[in-house]
Design an enzyme around this catalytic site. Structure first.
Site, PDB file in Angstrom:
ATOM      1  N   MET A 198     -29.743  -1.048  -4.860  1.00 30.77           N
ATOM      2  CA  MET A 198     -29.178  -0.101  -5.810  1.00 30.77           C
ATOM      3  C   MET A 198     -27.932   0.560  -5.250  1.00 30.77           C
ATOM      4  O   MET A 198     -26.860   0.518  -5.853  1.00 30.77           O
ATOM      5  CB  MET A 198     -30.232   0.945  -6.161  1.00 30.77           C
ATOM      6  N   SER A 199     -28.029   1.182  -4.087  1.00 33.28           N
ATOM      7  CA  SER A 199     -26.927   1.955  -3.523  1.00 33.28           C
ATOM      8  C   SER A 199     -25.794   1.067  -3.037  1.00 33.28           C
ATOM      9  O   SER A 199     -25.987  -0.104  -2.700  1.00 33.28           O
ATOM     10  CB  SER A 199     -27.425   2.812  -2.351  1.00 33.28           C
TER      11      SER A 199
ATOM     12  N   THR B 264     -33.284  -1.591   1.989  1.00 36.39           N
ATOM     13  CA  THR B 264     -34.480  -1.777   2.809  1.00 36.39           C
ATOM     14  C   THR B 264     -35.103  -3.134   2.508  1.00 36.39           C
ATOM     15  O   THR B 264     -35.261  -3.512   1.350  1.00 36.39           O
ATOM     16  CB  THR B 264     -35.492  -0.657   2.531  1.00 36.39           C
TER      17      THR B 264
ATOM     18  N   GLU C 292     -40.862   5.842  -7.326  1.00 38.67           N
ATOM     19  CA  GLU C 292     -40.461   5.600  -5.940  1.00 38.67           C
ATOM     20  C   GLU C 292     -40.636   6.861  -5.103  1.00 38.67           C
ATOM     21  O   GLU C 292     -41.207   6.828  -4.012  1.00 38.67           O
ATOM     22  CB  GLU C 292     -39.001   5.147  -5.901  1.00 38.67           C
TER      23      GLU C 292
ATOM     24  N   SER D 117     -32.333  15.492   0.134  1.00 39.38           N
ATOM     25  CA  SER D 117     -32.973  16.770  -0.188  1.00 39.38           C
ATOM     26  C   SER D 117     -32.098  17.596  -1.126  1.00 39.38           C
ATOM     27  O   SER D 117     -32.602  18.297  -2.017  1.00 39.38           O
ATOM     28  CB  SER D 117     -33.251  17.566   1.096  1.00 39.38           C
TER      29      SER D 117
END
Length: 491
Positions: free
Chosen positions: A234-235, A267, A351, A475
């Site tokens: 995705m990224s 990943t 996720e 975060s």
């Protein structure tokens, strides 16, 4: 004291099967007044090959987890340990006693009432993780090598398909069960847990939720069995938190789409056989022009570029992917054209929830190290656990772990009821991730100089925990999302 013989006598002798926790409870009755040390363990026999956990003649290996309500009747016996088997296994695998018994049995723990089936799942995953993952955790981290051989073993236990329909090889146990499995794998090795989460949730669950019947039949059985490794891409280097600004394009040419672009921080990317990949099919439509595709290793124009050398989560490969005129058949489109953002965003909710089990597992691993240590380590002629400051640390660590578990489990139960809340999925991983980093620091402090050297795993816990404050939305992004949702809901 021969604890094994005492356990057999207490339980009436014979060959009847008992649960692993039942066996350990009996053993603990004879140990509860002893200090936590290796002297608890009986004399070890010569090393043995890996034994099986069941003595049922029809099984030669630990059976898969099939705990659906429709088929519960004969399956609980498959995850129970007979006394003869216990006598073989526990002396040969002292980590089963130390890792699974000390911190859970040395003090009363809160019963979260998650149900018999998930409790049995936890014990099975914990036993597997203690035998097959924990002894390798340090080497996996040091060598930064993905333990692919574990994937078929985890598949045989049914761990990959916990949210998948039975007809595709899954167990349909739900998201709470998935969180618990993630927690127990991560307790043994956070990096294995991260790769497990990326495989079983980011890839498998996305296909299970959004794939066509043909796609599910084609991919899920091999992914669920562990023959295939899955990933999600995705990224990008310029599209991290602002993921909808991705630049990878998919241009339609006849009955195919041609992908061009790169993906970063993927990943499992270097190991994956099947990947969920997001690309722009209408570059001028913004978030409304994104589509999800299923890409297979070996497709022409798809290559793995650099593998990233990370601070933590070593052994969970993270890499850059390159697509150069990579042709994707139309039948590999996941969901609907230009509706990939809905697949992406809803997938992020699940996720974040499932991955929240990772920091919870790290927190439990911290207690697994600290609790025995404060009994064994002596200063000023006393165990350091007798000092009030150390007891305060234990209290803070214990209550924080249970607070995180309560929040994460509550959100998982809501998902199983079909009441997914985006702000709470973000909130669960936000709180658990930041508390895991804090707890790893507390574990280092509790061990003092020993916590700061690599002979102890506390440094690895800290390096691994920090990743959860960055991946699946930082975060800061999680706080922004929670605040925005609350503001809009109360307008």
């Amino acid at each position: 004291m021969d604890y094994r013989a005492a356990a057999k006598e207490r339980l009436g002798g014979g060959e009847r099967s008992i649960g692993m926790m039942e066996y350990w409870s009996v053993v603990d009755d004879y140990k509860q007044s002893k200090p936590v040390s290796a002297t608890w363990l009986p004399a070890l026999p010569p090393p043995m090959p890996h034994p099986t956990i069941t003595t049922s003649p029809q099984y030669s290996n630990p059976p898969p987890l099939h705990y659906s309500a429709r088929r519960r009747s004969n399956r609980s016996a498959a995850c129970r340990l007979s006394l003869p088997a216990a006598r073989r296994i526990l002396p040969a695998f002292p980590s089963l006693l130390l890792m699974s018994n000390v911190t859970r049995k040395i003090y009363p723990t809160l019963d979260f009432d998650i149900g018999f089936e998930i409790d049995q799942l936890r014990e099975t995953v914990r036993g597997f993780s203690d035998r097959e993952i924990a002894p390798r955790a340090e080497a996996i981290d040091r060598e930064d090598k993905f333990p692919r051989d574990l994937w078929p073993q985890m598949g045989a236990l049914g761990l990959h398909g916990i949210t998948v329909e039975e007809k595709y090889g899954g167990t349909e146990m739900g998201y709470l069960a998935h969180v618990v499995a993630m927690e127990e794998v991560s307790r043994a090795s956070a990096s294995v847990g991260l790769s497990y989460g990326a495989h079983s949730n980011l890839c498998i669950n996305q296909i299970a939720r959004n794939g066509s019947a043909e796609q599910k039949q084609r991919y899920l059985p091999r992914l669920v069995s562990g023959e295939y490794v899955g990933a999600l891409a995705m990224s990008e280097s310029g599209a991290g938190s602002d993921v909808v600004s991705l630049r990878t394009r998919a241009d339609r040419k006849g009955d195919r789409y041609v992908l061009n672009g790169t993906k970063m921080w993927t990943t499992n990317g270097s190991e994956a056989d099947v990947l969920v990949v997001y690309a722009k099919t209408d570059p001028n439509a913004g978030s409304r022009g994104i589509t999800a595709f299923l890409v297979e290793k070996g497709m022409s124009g798809f290559t793995v570029a650099q593998k990233l050398d990370k601070l933590g989560m070593r052994g969970s490969p993270t890499c850059e992917l390159v697509f150069t005129d990579c042709e994707i058949p139309e039948e590999n489109l996941l969901g609907t054209v230009n509706r990939g953002v809905s697949v992406l965003m809803s997938g992020l909710d699940y996720e974040r929830l499932v991955l929240a089990g990772g920091p919870v597992g790290i927190m439990q691993a911290c207690l697994d190290i600290v609790v025995p240590y404060v009994h064994e380590r002596q200063q000023f002629g006393r165990a350091i656990g007798e000092f009030q400051l150390m007891q305060g640390k234990l209290a803070d660590m214990y209550t924080t772990l249970n607070a995180c578990r309560a929040y994460v489990y509550a959100v998982a139960k809501a998902c199983d009821r079909g009441k997914t809340a985006r702000k709470d999925a973000a909130g669960a991983i936000l709180y658990a991730a930041e508390r895991a980093t804090w707890m790893a620091l507390e574990a280092i402090q509790a061990l003092g100089g020993n916590g700061y050297v690599n002979d102890f795993p506390t440094g690895r816990f800290l390096r691994d925990a920090k990743a959860y404050e960055i991946g699946a939305g930082t975060s800061e992004i999680r706080r922004m999302l929670i605040g925005r949702e609350l503001f809009e809901e109360t307008a």
